[in-house]
Every structure is written in C-alpha cells, then in structure tokens.
Design a protein around this motif. Structure first.
Motif, mmCIF file in Angstrom:
data_model
loop_
_atom_site.group_PDB
_atom_site.id
_atom_site.type_symbol
_atom_site.label_atom_id
_atom_site.label_comp_id
_atom_site.label_asym_id
_atom_site.label_seq_id
_atom_site.Cartn_x
_atom_site.Cartn_y
_atom_site.Cartn_z
ATOM 1 N N MET A 1 -90.658 -36.102 6.656
ATOM 2 C CA MET A 1 -90.854 -36.595 8.020
ATOM 3 C C MET A 1 -91.461 -35.516 8.916
ATOM 4 N N ALA A 2 -92.380 -35.946 9.757
ATOM 5 C CA ALA A 2 -93.021 -34.996 10.667
ATOM 6 C C ALA A 2 -92.002 -34.448 11.660
ATOM 7 N N THR A 3 -92.086 -33.142 11.927
ATOM 8 C CA THR A 3 -91.180 -32.551 12.915
ATOM 9 C C THR A 3 -91.765 -32.755 14.317
ATOM 10 N N LEU A 4 -90.908 -32.514 15.303
ATOM 11 C CA LEU A 4 -91.351 -32.668 16.678
ATOM 12 C C LEU A 4 -92.544 -31.749 16.972
ATOM 13 N N LYS A 5 -92.485 -30.556 16.376
ATOM 14 C CA LYS A 5 -93.545 -29.572 16.571
ATOM 15 C C LYS A 5 -94.877 -30.090 15.992
ATOM 16 N N GLU A 6 -94.762 -30.645 14.780
ATOM 17 C CA GLU A 6 -95.979 -31.204 14.157
ATOM 18 C C GLU A 6 -96.530 -32.366 14.979
ATOM 19 N N LEU A 7 -95.627 -33.216 15.427
ATOM 20 C CA LEU A 7 -96.048 -34.381 16.216
ATOM 21 C C LEU A 7 -96.780 -33.946 17.479
ATOM 22 N N ALA A 8 -96.274 -32.857 18.080
ATOM 23 C CA ALA A 8 -96.859 -32.374 19.339
ATOM 24 C C ALA A 8 -98.298 -31.920 19.148
#
Lengths: 309, 392
Positions: A1-8
C-alpha cells in the motif's frame, strides 16, 4: 500500500479551483481515490450530479485524467463501454499498457436512477471500479430525498412538517445489493478514514473484475453543519456505527473498524441540521427507532462477518 | 461478386460483420433481435474482433456505445421502436458529443397500443436528435447503406441511423449482392479520431457542463457538422457506386419525366409504388414516384428539384405528428416547397400504421385521387388516413 508520503508526491487527478462547496466530502473523497489510483493511467466516467457540475464547467476542468460525462443514470454503462473499447483497441495493438477505469456517481445516480445500469455493468464483469459518493440525498438539485437518505432525515422532498417528521423510510442497503452480484471486490468507506479509503481503492483496482466502493460523503449544505466539520462528521458516522467500514471479497466480510465503545447514534445526528427536528420534545421515539435500526444493522453485519470466516 | 439469399436483418448483420467494429453494445428487440443475435454468433465464432457488450437495456446499449466511441472505438448497435425510444435521451448526447455511432434499425410502431409491426413513428419521433437518417426500400439497400452511413458518420462527426421496414424487409428473404470483406474495409478505411478518451498523453474532459456562455456556439457547431452531411453523402454514395455498381441518391426519382403527379414516400412502400407506376404508365397515365431515402439532414434542394415540377404531390406518411395536420414528411415537405414560385398542390396520406398492409389498390387509389386534384385544382381532403375502418 502506498504511504502518505508517496501519495503526497503523486500527481493529483482532481485539482483545486473547482467550485465545490467549502468542506465538500465528495470532492475530498474523489481526490483521495485518484491519488490512490495514480500509479497507473486512469480514465474516469461520471454521472450528472454535484461532482460533475462543480468540476467541469466549460471551458474549465479540474480533472487531470480523462473524464467522460454522459448522463445522470449511466456512468456505469458508459464506463463499461470505455473498458470494452480498451479491450478491443488493445487487441488491435492501438493501445498499450494497463488503464484503471473508475466510474463515479452520487447516490441519486447510483442507488436510484442508475441502479440498473450499475447492476448490468457488474454482472457483465467489466474490469472497472464504481465509486458511489453517497451524500444521502439529491444534493445537486437542492437536497431532495433519495433511497440513500436515512430514516428521519429532513430533505426538501421529505421535509419535517407539522405532521410528518422527515423521511419515513429506511435507507436502502446498496452495498449489500452489489455484493449479491458477486463482484471482484466491494467495500464501504468514508474520507475521514482516508488511509482505509486509499487501501480499498488499491484493492478494488487490483481485483480481477468489477469492484464497488460506497463512500459516505458528508455534504455541508445538505446535512447542515459548519464546513470545517466534514472529516469529524465522517469519522463520527463510523464511531456511532451509522456507516460501518467493511469490505467484501470472495464471500468474506471483513469489518475494518470496530469501535471499542460505539457512541450512541445521536452523537452523529445532533451535529446536523437535517436531524434537528428529531431532538424536539415529543420526538424521542424517532431517535430510539433510529438507534434500533443502526444497532440491528450492525449486529447483522457482525453475524455476516462471523459466518463468512 | 457474391450473391446470397438474406433477409433485411441478415443483410444488416452481414454488413456489420464486414465492417468488424471495435465495439457493439446492443439489446435485442423485435423485429431487430436477429441483428444482435446473428452478430453475437459472428463474435462467438471468431469471425469478428469486436468486443460485444450484451447490455441490460437499450438505454445502456447507447450509453455504452457513447463510452466506447468517446474512448476512440468504431462503434455500432441495433434497435427498433421502444428500444429507440428508451435510447432517446442518449441519442442527443451521442450527437451533441459528435460520436459517430451507427444504428442498424428496424422501423416498428411505438406503444400504445403495443404492436410489433412496421411504421416509421420511432425514427420520425427522433428526427430532432441530430442523427443522419437513411430509410431503405429493400435488403440490398440496407446492406449497402451500413458502410455508406458509417463512412459519412465518421467523416462528419455525426451519428447515423439506417432503417428498414419491420418484417416487410427485416424478415423477407431477398437476393443480396455482397462485397468482399477487404473491399468493405478499404471503403470505410481505418478510424482514427482526433480526440479520444483513451489518449493518455492528452487528458481531456468529455461532455462537460456547458452553460449560457458557450452552449449556443457548441450547438451551432453541431448544426454546422450536420450541414456537411449531405454533400459528404453525395460524394460517398458515388464512391460506393464505383465499388458496387449501385447508386442511391438522397432523393430518388422514378419515372418522373413528363409526370403531372407523384407520390412522395419512403421505405418498402416506395418499391411497391414503383410497380404501380409501371402499370399506370403502361396505361398512358402521367404518374411518377419520388422516394425519400434521407430524412435527416433534409435534402432540401433535391426535394425542391424533384417535387417542384409536378401539378400535385401525394405524400405517403407512415407515421403521424399528432398535430392534427398529417404526418411529418407532409409537414416538412410543405415547408420545403413554400419558397417555390410555382408550387404543386400537396396532400397527405397517412398509411400503414402498426403494420397495416398497403396494397397495390391503395396506391392506385392515391394516384387516382391526386390525378383528379391535378385536373380540378380542388382538394377535398388534405389529410387522408388510408384504409382505416370508418374513415370514408
């Protein structure tokens, strides 16, 4: 799952500058969903409704991905046609690579006028995700009741009058109707639990077939609350069991959030003007009936989860 | 050249097979069911590469066609009657978004009362939707019209309906000359639209909200696209003639030289009327026939040229406008002829609703009455309901 950091770091699929109300739950949900999908090219369909109206006023668009709007009741059929075109053109070598197909519709376009279109598309097995941004009434035309409107709620076509105190019918359990189609994946989510929503979108898009996510999307003017409260209300819907977060895959129900001590449903109701009348003296039975219904639904869901283990 | 024996439905399905569209989304309805059924056999037997979407309604059929067409696919479907009525909302959207979808249609009456037989009320009720309309007189014409319509639709960004008469054409076995598959492919060419929703490099919003400040210009541009259909048609029909030896003008004249009067009608009845014209001509009567094949866009100059020369014209309409003023072909033809200095007298015969058979004697009667009108200049009845019990 994508992390919040990656999503940002991902490119936004739905950008700012559109004309949704401040605090719109649905636009926040769509933004999160497109971020979750952004590891692959995404092509979307959308029903006529709030989100289409506020994001596509010509000559502007808030969409960074291809979007096709057709009519009110046919986002599922339209997107299924795009998916069919993709298969045909890919076979002919005219298109390469994978594409996510996501259809959006409000509860009007999904629970009601577009239910047949959605049922047909899921039965046919198109590899696409259908997202219902459920704000529990026809908000685009000024807050009229839908079959997603909960019991007791005041809308402009189920007003709380002198004789009749708001909507007298229970809401339809659409997620369960979709599960009956045996899709590749189905879930309920809400943007207040954003990482839960992201995870569900990833699962839905990875599933080999049609998938469905019903996203409870608080509506500032329709529900009647201050615009900064959207995410709190979204969370309160889960904490009071009003909107259970669960998913279904391959016959197995998984409840994603089980509040240790669920709050009484009136904690959710009292935050919103659409339920103001249920707290008037003499209307205590409405809150009781509401609570009884919510508790019954939750018990049923627990039993389904237990039975499907 | 191959000669086959095929019904109208079989002929249209065969033309669809030779076109080999990318996507067909369709829902069966009497009397067009066979088109969908036969085509799904082609899919099942691997004779086409088409992605066949067996939808749950005509509304979804055309909706899925719109999605597929917007995505950049070559798209076709088939329907009739109630099916077209259920598509009605989406007909306008397909046309407004310039999606060149082709419908192989069978003309059937609209409920109520429910009836499965021929009249033209379905397509006539959709004539403002922005689709080119071609009415065919026989199976051969239906077969030939499918690739012609597709080519024009894709060239102009205008969707098209090719129609036949329920049962009279759709279910009657006829001699059919067919082209080779590669001849059809060469004729229609490859479809590469400029804008398509699977173009990932250039994301766009298709079908946006378009308010007071732009809607009118966009509608005007749709009418502009429509205004190119007729000239494109004339070019494409000639091209098709070179390929097949068969030419179909938008408005066909049959034995109109020296004629005083003519019937103006469409579909299979035009072929029946040709027989009547032959007989009457042998008797020395000065009668002719004009057949309307294209009714959207209206071939205005062609109609003026074809009908302006007669003393009297009888329109035969296979539907009614419920305006208490006759059928749509009659009303619109009167509008077209209004500008002529010398106008024919024009009367209307609404006939054959719900598949009521029109016989040689009925058509002879129309020629008799219109000849009398031409002679006397007097119209006893502007609109006649031909062969209705209790009418006369």
């Amino acid at each position: 799952m994508a992390t919040l950091k990656e999503l940002a770091k991902r490119t936004e699929g739905l950008v700012g500058g559109h004309r949704a109300c401040a605090g719109c739950g649905a636009s926040a949900a769509i933004r999160q969903i497109l971020l979750a999908a952004a590891d692959k090219p995404t092509v979307c369909g959308i029903c006529t409704g709030c989100m289409e109206v506020v994001t596509t006023i010509f000559p502007f668009t808030a969409w960074n991905v291809n979007l096709v709007h057709n009519a009110f009741e046919n986002s599922a059929a339209t997107t299924s046609g795009m998916e069919a075109a993709y298969k045909a053109l890919k076979r002919k070598g005219k298109i390469k690579g994978d594409i996510n197909f996501i259809a959006f519709g409000g509860d009007g376009g999904t629970y009601d006028i577009g239910l047949q279109s959605l049922s047909g598309a899921i039965e046919r097995g198109h590899k696409m995700l259908y997202v219902c941004y459920d704000n529990e009434a026809y908000m685009n035309t000024g807050y009229q009741r839908s079959s997603a409107t909960p019991y007791g709620a005041h809308t402009t076509t189920s007003p709380s009058g002198k004789k009749i105190p708001g909507k007298q019918q229970k809401r339809k359990d659409l997620t369960e109707i979709i599960i009956s189609h045996d899709p590749a994946y189905a879930a309920q989510a809400t943007p207040g639990y954003y990482m839960d929503l992201i995870k569900k979108v990833e699962k839905a898009l990875a599933a080999d077939g049609p998938s469905f996510i019903n996203v409870l999307s608080p509506c500032v003017p329709g529900w009647g609350y201050p615009s900064e409260q959207t995410m709190n209300i979204s969370k309160m819907a889960v904490e009071t069991l009003f909107w259970p977060l669960y998913e279904w895959q391959d016959g197995v129900y998984t409840i994603n959030v089980k509040p240790r001590e669920p709050k009484p449903v009136e904690e959710f109701l009292k935050l919103q003007a659409r339920f103001r009348h249920v707290f008037k003296p003499g209307n205590e039975h409405l809150v009781e009936a509401f609570q009884a219904h919510i508790s019954r639904q939750w018990e049923r869901l627990l039993r389904k989860e237990e039975a499907s283990k | 050249m191959k000669i086959l024996a095929k019904t109208g439905n079989e002929a249209m399905a065969y033309a669809m097979k030779q076109i080999n569209p990318d996507v067909v989304a369709a829902y069966p309805i009497t009397p067009a069911t066979e088109v969908v059924q036969i085509f799904s056999n082609y899919v099942a037997d691997g004779e086409v590469d088409t992605e066949f979407v067996a939808v749950e309604s005509e509304h979804s059929a055309l909706s899925a066609c719109c999605g597929a067409s917007a995505a950049g696919a070559r798209v076709m479907t088939s329907t009739a009657s109630q099916g077209l009525a259920l598509m009605h909302e989406i007909l306008y959207i397909a046309a407004g978004n310039h999606l060149p979808i082709v419908i192989a249609l069978v003309n059937r009456s609209l409920s109520a009362p429910i009836n499965i037989h021929c009249d033209h009320s379905d397509t006539m009720g959709s004539r403002e939707a922005g689709w080119m309309q071609l009415y065919c007189a026989n199976s051969q014409e239906a077969y030939d019209s499918i690739p012609i319509a597709l080519k024009i639709a894709e060239a102009c960004g205008v969707p098209a309906i090719v129609s036949t008469d329920a049962f009279i054409i759709s279910h009657c076995m006829d001699r059919l000359e067919v082209l080779e598959d590669d001849e059809v492919q060469k004729f229609i060419g490859e479809y590469n639209p400029k804008y398509f929703a699977l173009d990932l490099e250039n994301p766009k919003t298709y079908g946006p909200l378009d308010l007071q400040d732009y809607f009118f210009e966009h509608k005007r541009s749709q009418i502009d696209a429509f205004s190119k259909v007729l000239s494109t048609y004339n070019k494409v029909a000639k091209e098709y003639e070179k390929l097949s030896g068969r030419y179909y003008p938008a408005v066909e004249e049959y034995k109109t030289d020296g004629a005083d009067v003519a019937i103006f009608t469409a579909g299979s009845t035009a072929d029946t009327a040709k027989e009547v014209v032959d007989e009457l001509r042998e008797q020395g009567r000065k009668v002719g026939l004009v057949r309307m094949r294209m009714w959207r866009p209206l071939p205005v100059e062609e109609i003026k040229a074809a009908l302006g020369k007669f003393k009297a014209v009888a329109v035969m309409d296979r539907s009614d406008t419920m305006a208490d003023f006759g059928g749509p072909v009659f009303l619109e033809t009167r509008g077209i002829l209004y500008d002529l200095d010398k106008k024919p007298i024009i009367t209307d015969y609404v006939y054959g609703l719900g598949g009521r058979n029109v016989e040689i004697a009925d058509i002879v009667r129309v020629y008799d009455e219109i000849s009398e009108i031409a002679k006397t200049g007097k119209v006893k009845k502007l609109v006649t309901y031909l062969g209705v019990r209790g009418e006369e």
